[in-house]
Design a protein around this motif. Sequence first.
Motif, PDB file in Angstrom:
ATOM      1  N   PRO A  20     -42.192 -20.804   7.872  1.00  0.00           N
ATOM      2  CA  PRO A  20     -43.451 -21.254   7.261  1.00  0.00           C
ATOM      3  C   PRO A  20     -43.974 -20.206   6.289  1.00  0.00           C
ATOM      4  CG  PRO A  20     -43.809 -20.541   9.527  1.00  0.00           C
ATOM      5  CD  PRO A  20     -42.325 -20.561   9.322  1.00  0.00           C
ATOM      6  N   ARG A  21     -44.852 -20.632   5.395  1.00  0.00           N
ATOM      7  CA  ARG A  21     -45.321 -19.758   4.331  1.00  0.00           C
ATOM      8  C   ARG A  21     -45.959 -18.479   4.877  1.00  0.00           C
ATOM      9  NH1 ARG A  21     -49.185 -22.325  -0.104  1.00  0.00           N
ATOM     10  NH2 ARG A  21     -47.383 -23.717  -0.138  1.00  0.00           N
ATOM     11  N   GLU A  22     -46.727 -18.578   5.969  1.00  0.00           N
ATOM     12  CA  GLU A  22     -47.404 -17.395   6.499  1.00  0.00           C
ATOM     13  C   GLU A  22     -46.408 -16.320   6.912  1.00  0.00           C
ATOM     14  OE1 GLU A  22     -47.858 -20.467   7.416  1.00  0.00           O
ATOM     15  OE2 GLU A  22     -49.849 -20.904   6.582  1.00  0.00           O
ATOM     16  N   LEU A  23     -45.296 -16.741   7.539  1.00  0.00           N
ATOM     17  CA  LEU A  23     -44.273 -15.762   7.931  1.00  0.00           C
ATOM     18  C   LEU A  23     -43.523 -15.207   6.728  1.00  0.00           C
ATOM     19  CD1 LEU A  23     -42.777 -17.276  11.227  1.00  0.00           C
ATOM     20  CD2 LEU A  23     -44.418 -15.403  10.953  1.00  0.00           C
ATOM     21  N   ARG A  26     -45.502 -12.410   5.352  1.00  0.00           N
ATOM     22  CA  ARG A  26     -45.388 -11.189   6.135  1.00  0.00           C
ATOM     23  C   ARG A  26     -44.084 -10.460   5.832  1.00  0.00           C
ATOM     24  NH1 ARG A  26     -46.942 -12.414  12.314  1.00  0.00           N
ATOM     25  NH2 ARG A  26     -46.486 -10.163  12.392  1.00  0.00           N
ATOM     26  N   VAL A  27     -43.027 -11.235   5.624  1.00  0.00           N
ATOM     27  CA  VAL A  27     -41.755 -10.622   5.249  1.00  0.00           C
ATOM     28  C   VAL A  27     -41.855  -9.969   3.863  1.00  0.00           C
ATOM     29  CG1 VAL A  27     -39.329 -11.054   4.715  1.00  0.00           C
ATOM     30  CG2 VAL A  27     -40.394 -12.180   6.679  1.00  0.00           C
ATOM     31  N   PRO A  32     -38.721  -4.323  -0.658  1.00  0.00           N
ATOM     32  CA  PRO A  32     -38.743  -3.588  -1.928  1.00  0.00           C
ATOM     33  C   PRO A  32     -38.664  -4.569  -3.092  1.00  0.00           C
ATOM     34  CG  PRO A  32     -36.590  -3.409  -0.916  1.00  0.00           C
ATOM     35  CD  PRO A  32     -37.460  -4.097   0.079  1.00  0.00           C
ATOM     36  N   MET A  33     -39.066  -4.101  -4.235  1.00  0.00           N
ATOM     37  CA  MET A  33     -39.142  -4.987  -5.389  1.00  0.00           C
ATOM     38  C   MET A  33     -37.782  -5.588  -5.740  1.00  0.00           C
ATOM     39  SD  MET A  33     -41.107  -6.431  -7.417  1.00  0.00           S
ATOM     40  CE  MET A  33     -40.949  -7.450  -8.857  1.00  0.00           C
ATOM     41  N   ILE A  34     -36.722  -4.836  -5.494  1.00  0.00           N
ATOM     42  CA  ILE A  34     -35.410  -5.382  -5.859  1.00  0.00           C
ATOM     43  C   ILE A  34     -35.087  -6.620  -5.038  1.00  0.00           C
ATOM     44  CG2 ILE A  34     -34.108  -3.927  -4.242  1.00  0.00           C
ATOM     45  CD1 ILE A  34     -31.935  -3.774  -6.425  1.00  0.00           C
ATOM     46  N   LYS A  35     -35.585  -6.674  -3.773  1.00  0.00           N
ATOM     47  CA  LYS A  35     -35.373  -7.865  -2.961  1.00  0.00           C
ATOM     48  C   LYS A  35     -36.186  -9.046  -3.500  1.00  0.00           C
ATOM     49  CE  LYS A  35     -32.548  -6.303   0.204  1.00  0.00           C
ATOM     50  NZ  LYS A  35     -31.167  -6.837   0.325  1.00  0.00           N
ATOM     51  N   ILE A  36     -37.384  -8.750  -3.988  1.00  0.00           N
ATOM     52  CA  ILE A  36     -38.188  -9.810  -4.597  1.00  0.00           C
ATOM     53  C   ILE A  36     -37.457 -10.388  -5.804  1.00  0.00           C
ATOM     54  CG2 ILE A  36     -40.400 -10.371  -5.674  1.00  0.00           C
ATOM     55  CD1 ILE A  36     -40.606  -9.664  -2.714  1.00  0.00           C
ATOM     56  N   LEU A  37     -36.854  -9.504  -6.598  1.00  0.00           N
ATOM     57  CA  LEU A  37     -36.116  -9.970  -7.770  1.00  0.00           C
ATOM     58  C   LEU A  37     -34.899 -10.798  -7.357  1.00  0.00           C
ATOM     59  CD1 LEU A  37     -36.245  -6.760 -10.008  1.00  0.00           C
ATOM     60  CD2 LEU A  37     -37.604  -8.848 -10.242  1.00  0.00           C
ATOM     61  N   GLN A  38     -34.238 -10.395  -6.294  1.00  0.00           N
ATOM     62  CA  GLN A  38     -33.105 -11.179  -5.807  1.00  0.00           C
ATOM     63  C   GLN A  38     -33.547 -12.570  -5.356  1.00  0.00           C
ATOM     64  OE1 GLN A  38     -31.433  -8.689  -2.778  1.00  0.00           O
ATOM     65  NE2 GLN A  38     -30.244  -7.459  -4.222  1.00  0.00           N
ATOM     66  N   ILE A  39     -34.694 -12.630  -4.715  1.00  0.00           N
ATOM     67  CA  ILE A  39     -35.202 -13.925  -4.244  1.00  0.00           C
ATOM     68  C   ILE A  39     -35.486 -14.852  -5.423  1.00  0.00           C
ATOM     69  CG2 ILE A  39     -37.158 -15.067  -3.130  1.00  0.00           C
ATOM     70  CD1 ILE A  39     -37.328 -12.625  -1.254  1.00  0.00           C
TER      71      ILE A  39
END
Length: 379
Positions: A20-23, A26-27, A32-39
């Motif tokens: 769900p969006r709330e979890l 939290r993740v 790190p930003m590089i993981k955000i970019l991968q997503i």
Amino acid sequence: MESVLPSRPPAFINGLTRLPRELVHRVLDDLPMIKILQIISHKIPYLDECIRSHMSYRRVFPSQREIDRISDHFILHRDICRWKSISLTQGHVFMTSNPSSSRQLYIYGYMSSSQLACTREFMSDEIRKHVTLQDAEVEALAAFASQPLPTLYSSLQELEIWRARWEWIRGAKIKFNKAKAAQWFKAAELIESHPGKLMLKKPLDPSQGPPRPNTAHIAAYLRRTANKILKHRQFGPYGDTCRHKINGLVLVPYDRFLWTFLDGVKKCPPETFKYPKDIAANLESVLASLTNVDTRPTGIVNRIDWGPKKPVFLVKKHSEPGLHLCPLKSLSSNDPRELEWLAAFLKVVTWMEGNVEAKSEVDGLDGAALELKTLKLEV
């Protein structure tokens, strides 16, 4: 611009899609930003929405347009880094939004838009560096491309130009490597097929002087080099001098086989002696390029030193600075005409060894007897 998407998201991203969006929020707090970019590079609408609604990242990515913009840069940057085996984060710190992380560059408790701009600028600089080639590199690759390298200055968007240039460079480099490696494999085949007749232009060790039948180690070296070329991703280094690289020749015959050939032609002139059909065709090819190495369109290099006592192959010990594009020649593969000439020469010499009476004195090939008009060689 249409991005090239990875074939399959990694497991951690697939796992996020089931939360769900709330979890998910939290993740995201601890990534790190590089993981955000991968997503965001996988362009999954649900996860993009989670990022846009995150307390910190909604300030960084206020719209889907901002997400698409940075993801397109990241996809191309990652594509280049993976192909060239370069660390994705080399020279740059990708940041997190967690104040407790020692890996972050943290401003005001969240990843700021200015930091995102720095990240995008870093990736732009890296992409630009890898899609910018020197003139010699462009010339070396152009023969393996179906169209010219897209110009940096066109009506396309900057990232579209970079993507087009990168696809051109990668495609041409793969073909370039295959062509270059094939010639090293061919050199290994020749040295095995004609043991004792060939030497490396640059010897592996000082003992490689007189002809030797044990050439397995040399053939193995040539094949190892060919396999390395197939995996090669970078250019250079190369300098301003040719460093004895005349068309990138790998092998040259020992001089005594030049003497065998010249003596055989002298005793059995092609215009009066009937050679076997296949040998006659090879002999014609050898005579056509016997005196010069053809380096069109950049010039002619003498193949043989017609010394006062006996001729020697000049190419193995002499360079011609300024006669051709040295940086290009140190990059490019062997001239295919030279390997064809070498194969023809070896076939003719091998035939002459068994069918033409050997000369009693090598020194009988004096300078006068070696004049081209005496041998009636057409150049």
